[in-house]
Design a protein around this motif. Structure first.
Motif, PDB file in Angstrom:
ATOM      1  N   LEU A   1      83.729  28.831 -88.095  1.00 37.40           N
ATOM      2  CA  LEU A   1      83.230  28.878 -87.060  1.00 37.40           C
ATOM      3  C   LEU A   1      81.717  29.345 -86.797  1.00 37.40           C
ATOM      4  O   LEU A   1      81.030  28.721 -86.117  1.00 37.40           O
ATOM      5  N   ALA A   2      81.439  30.051 -87.737  1.00 38.14           N
ATOM      6  CA  ALA A   2      79.858  30.615 -87.668  1.00 38.14           C
ATOM      7  C   ALA A   2      79.125  29.443 -88.123  1.00 38.14           C
ATOM      8  O   ALA A   2      77.881  29.384 -87.606  1.00 38.14           O
ATOM      9  N   ARG A   3      79.456  28.513 -89.014  1.00 38.27           N
ATOM     10  CA  ARG A   3      78.628  27.589 -89.578  1.00 38.27           C
ATOM     11  C   ARG A   3      78.844  26.325 -88.836  1.00 38.27           C
ATOM     12  O   ARG A   3      78.117  25.185 -89.181  1.00 38.27           O
ATOM     13  N   SER A   4      79.806  26.527 -87.715  1.00 35.87           N
ATOM     14  CA  SER A   4      79.646  25.187 -86.761  1.00 35.87           C
ATOM     15  C   SER A   4      79.538  25.598 -85.319  1.00 35.87           C
ATOM     16  O   SER A   4      79.842  25.082 -84.538  1.00 35.87           O
ATOM     17  N   ALA A   5      78.675  26.610 -85.161  1.00 35.89           N
ATOM     18  CA  ALA A   5      78.304  26.967 -84.060  1.00 35.89           C
ATOM     19  C   ALA A   5      77.086  26.232 -83.466  1.00 35.89           C
ATOM     20  O   ALA A   5      76.534  25.657 -84.033  1.00 35.89           O
ATOM     21  N   GLU A   6      76.816  26.576 -82.094  1.00 38.53           N
ATOM     22  CA  GLU A   6      75.670  25.726 -81.523  1.00 38.53           C
ATOM     23  C   GLU A   6      74.482  26.279 -82.007  1.00 38.53           C
ATOM     24  O   GLU A   6      73.568  25.345 -82.329  1.00 38.53           O
ATOM     25  N   ASP A   7      74.245  27.450 -82.489  1.00 39.87           N
ATOM     26  CA  ASP A   7      72.939  28.124 -82.771  1.00 39.87           C
ATOM     27  C   ASP A   7      72.745  27.722 -84.440  1.00 39.87           C
ATOM     28  O   ASP A   7      71.727  28.144 -85.111  1.00 39.87           O
ATOM     29  N   ASP A   8      73.774  27.351 -85.220  1.00 30.87           N
ATOM     30  CA  ASP A   8      73.791  27.320 -86.805  1.00 30.87           C
ATOM     31  C   ASP A   8      74.857  26.369 -86.975  1.00 30.87           C
ATOM     32  O   ASP A   8      75.899  26.812 -87.269  1.00 30.87           O
ATOM     33  N   ASN A   9      74.697  25.143 -87.030  1.00 29.64           N
ATOM     34  CA  ASN A   9      75.512  24.021 -86.887  1.00 29.64           C
ATOM     35  C   ASN A   9      75.161  23.340 -88.379  1.00 29.64           C
ATOM     36  O   ASN A   9      74.180  22.646 -88.642  1.00 29.64           O
ATOM     37  N   LYS A  10      76.174  22.973 -89.292  1.00 32.10           N
ATOM     38  CA  LYS A  10      76.117  22.230 -90.484  1.00 32.10           C
ATOM     39  C   LYS A  10      76.117  20.989 -90.138  1.00 32.10           C
ATOM     40  O   LYS A  10      75.414  20.277 -91.097  1.00 32.10           O
ATOM     41  N   GLY A  11      76.585  20.681 -89.347  1.00 35.34           N
ATOM     42  CA  GLY A  11      76.411  19.146 -89.019  1.00 35.34           C
ATOM     43  C   GLY A  11      75.058  18.732 -88.623  1.00 35.34           C
ATOM     44  O   GLY A  11      74.705  17.611 -88.992  1.00 35.34           O
ATOM     45  N   GLU A  12      74.439  19.358 -87.656  1.00 30.88           N
ATOM     46  CA  GLU A  12      72.906  19.137 -87.419  1.00 30.88           C
ATOM     47  C   GLU A  12      71.941  19.087 -88.665  1.00 30.88           C
ATOM     48  O   GLU A  12      71.336  18.344 -88.951  1.00 30.88           O
ATOM     49  N   GLU A  13      72.485  19.929 -89.384  1.00 28.88           N
ATOM     50  CA  GLU A  13      71.650  20.376 -90.833  1.00 28.88           C
ATOM     51  C   GLU A  13      71.698  18.972 -91.694  1.00 28.88           C
ATOM     52  O   GLU A  13      70.746  18.643 -92.206  1.00 28.88           O
ATOM     53  N   SER A  14      72.996  18.632 -91.710  1.00 24.34           N
ATOM     54  CA  SER A  14      73.448  17.634 -92.691  1.00 24.34           C
ATOM     55  C   SER A  14      72.737  16.234 -92.068  1.00 24.34           C
ATOM     56  O   SER A  14      72.269  15.250 -93.055  1.00 24.34           O
ATOM     57  N   VAL A  15      72.631  15.887 -90.851  1.00 25.54           N
ATOM     58  CA  VAL A  15      72.035  14.880 -90.355  1.00 25.54           C
ATOM     59  C   VAL A  15      70.409  14.992 -90.504  1.00 25.54           C
ATOM     60  O   VAL A  15      70.029  14.000 -91.028  1.00 25.54           O
ATOM     61  N   ARG A  16      69.691  16.072 -90.468  1.00 23.26           N
ATOM     62  CA  ARG A  16      68.444  16.189 -90.716  1.00 23.26           C
ATOM     63  C   ARG A  16      68.133  15.855 -92.390  1.00 23.26           C
ATOM     64  O   ARG A  16      67.053  15.223 -92.677  1.00 23.26           O
ATOM     65  N   THR A  17      68.991  16.295 -93.111  1.00 26.90           N
ATOM     66  CA  THR A  17      69.286  16.060 -94.463  1.00 26.90           C
ATOM     67  C   THR A  17      69.098  14.582 -94.881  1.00 26.90           C
ATOM     68  O   THR A  17      68.079  13.971 -95.789  1.00 26.90           O
ATOM     69  N   ALA A  18      70.003  14.167 -94.346  1.00 24.36           N
ATOM     70  CA  ALA A  18      70.146  12.468 -94.741  1.00 24.36           C
ATOM     71  C   ALA A  18      68.923  11.698 -93.908  1.00 24.36           C
ATOM     72  O   ALA A  18      68.694  10.796 -94.760  1.00 24.36           O
ATOM     73  N   LEU A  19      68.295  11.853 -93.031  1.00 28.98           N
ATOM     74  CA  LEU A  19      67.171  11.379 -92.488  1.00 28.98           C
ATOM     75  C   LEU A  19      66.000  11.545 -93.341  1.00 28.98           C
ATOM     76  O   LEU A  19      65.259  10.602 -93.791  1.00 28.98           O
ATOM     77  N   GLU A  20      65.955  12.613 -93.766  1.00 32.51           N
ATOM     78  CA  GLU A  20      64.722  13.186 -94.716  1.00 32.51           C
ATOM     79  C   GLU A  20      64.955  12.308 -96.059  1.00 32.51           C
ATOM     80  O   GLU A  20      64.011  11.946 -96.660  1.00 32.51           O
ATOM     81  N   MET A  21      66.180  12.165 -96.530  1.00 27.69           N
ATOM     82  CA  MET A  21      66.449  11.528 -97.767  1.00 27.69           C
ATOM     83  C   MET A  21      66.124  10.024 -97.792  1.00 27.69           C
ATOM     84  O   MET A  21      65.811   9.208 -98.691  1.00 27.69           O
ATOM     85  N   VAL A  22      66.631   9.519 -96.561  1.00 30.21           N
ATOM     86  CA  VAL A  22      66.355   7.942 -96.426  1.00 30.21           C
ATOM     87  C   VAL A  22      64.687   7.801 -96.571  1.00 30.21           C
ATOM     88  O   VAL A  22      64.314   6.872 -97.230  1.00 30.21           O
ATOM     89  N   SER A  23      63.831   8.719 -95.759  1.00 27.96           N
ATOM     90  CA  SER A  23      62.567   8.373 -95.818  1.00 27.96           C
ATOM     91  C   SER A  23      62.046   8.789 -97.270  1.00 27.96           C
ATOM     92  O   SER A  23      61.125   7.751 -97.412  1.00 27.96           O
ATOM     93  N   LEU A  24      62.320   9.727 -98.083  1.00 24.31           N
ATOM     94  CA  LEU A  24      61.958  10.085 -99.128  1.00 24.31           C
ATOM     95  C   LEU A  24      62.166   8.826-100.213  1.00 24.31           C
ATOM     96  O   LEU A  24      61.293   8.387-101.023  1.00 24.31           O
ATOM     97  N   LEU A  25      63.290   8.305-100.246  1.00 26.33           N
ATOM     98  CA  LEU A  25      63.725   7.268-101.000  1.00 26.33           C
ATOM     99  C   LEU A  25      63.089   6.110-100.614  1.00 26.33           C
ATOM    100  O   LEU A  25      62.693   5.151-101.732  1.00 26.33           O
ATOM    101  N   GLY A  26      62.754   5.611 -99.315  1.00 28.48           N
ATOM    102  CA  GLY A  26      62.030   4.626 -98.751  1.00 28.48           C
ATOM    103  C   GLY A  26      60.554   4.702 -99.446  1.00 28.48           C
ATOM    104  O   GLY A  26      60.015   3.706-100.133  1.00 28.48           O
ATOM    105  N   GLN A  27      60.115   5.829 -99.459  1.00 28.92           N
ATOM    106  CA  GLN A  27      58.753   6.100-100.171  1.00 28.92           C
ATOM    107  C   GLN A  27      58.678   5.795-101.738  1.00 28.92           C
ATOM    108  O   GLN A  27      57.649   5.346-102.261  1.00 28.92           O
ATOM    109  N   LEU A  28      59.794   6.345-102.147  1.00 27.36           N
ATOM    110  CA  LEU A  28      60.065   6.350-103.851  1.00 27.36           C
ATOM    111  C   LEU A  28      60.154   4.739-103.999  1.00 27.36           C
ATOM    112  O   LEU A  28      60.199   4.315-105.146  1.00 27.36           O
ATOM    113  N   GLY A  29      60.654   3.964-103.338  1.00 30.41           N
ATOM    114  CA  GLY A  29      61.062   2.513-103.492  1.00 30.41           C
ATOM    115  C   GLY A  29      62.397   2.246-104.035  1.00 30.41           C
ATOM    116  O   GLY A  29      62.418   1.159-104.872  1.00 30.41           O
ATOM    117  N   SER A  30      63.237   3.241-103.908  1.00 34.35           N
ATOM    118  CA  SER A  30      64.650   2.809-104.391  1.00 34.35           C
ATOM    119  C   SER A  30      65.405   1.961-103.416  1.00 34.35           C
ATOM    120  O   SER A  30      65.393   1.941-102.232  1.00 34.35           O
TER     121      SER A  30
END
Length: 161
Positions: A132-161
């Motif tokens: 419950l704590a990790r899925s709360a409004e103020d600390d939600n791992k779903g939000e964090e995971s989306v940010r991670t995915a978007l950052e990795m798409v950008s990073l891999l695009g820059q690296l040419g993969s």
């Protein structure tokens, strides 16, 4: 020797969802937690500019089935990244150890085999309170995971993969 070395060739990803196709794979088991993670993920997708039409949501029975659905989304070209969300909460048997470990391994295998970011946003907690704590409004791992995915798409695009 300097400890302040900065490479002239440093590469970092941006958290920008414009034109990025995202798959969300969600485990139905413990869906009272997964629904909260989904809300967080949807908020992050909207904030970071991912169009609703570029989001595919797939529900599977539980965490063990998440890697297969993630791989299907990638292999069939539906997405640029996959965010895997679910909750495995320790119980009285060793079932937790098998499900959590194999889910993590499967998700890692998919991204390493395909070169597409597949983010492990599956909670593996000792108890319901931690989930419950990790899925709360103020600390939600779903939000964090989306940010991670978007950052990795950008990073891999820059690296040419």
């Amino acid at each position: 020797m300097s400890t302040n070395f900065r490479s002239a060739n440093a590469v970092t990803g941006e958290v920008d969802g414009s034109g990025v196709r995202i798959g969300l794979v969600l485990g139905r088991f413990n869906d009272h937690i997964t629904e909260r993670l989904l809300e967080g993920a949807e908020n992050a997708l909207a904030v970071h500019g991912v169009a609703e039409a570029d989001v595919t949501v797939v529900w599977v029975p539980g965490a063990f089935e998440i890697p297969l659905a993630a791989k299907a989304l990638v292999v069939h070209g539906h997405v640029d990244a996959v965010v895997c969300l679910g909750a495995v909460i320790r119980g009285e048997t060793s079932h937790y150890d098998f499900v959590a470990g194999e889910c993590a391994r499967g998700i890692q295998d998919v991204q390493l085999e395909t070169g597409v970011p597949v983010v492990f946003g599956v909670l593996t907690t000792e108890n319901l309170e931690q989930a419950l704590a990790r899925s709360a409004e103020d600390d939600n791992k779903g939000e964090e995971s989306v940010r991670t995915a978007l950052e990795m798409v950008s990073l891999l695009g820059q690296l040419g993969s």
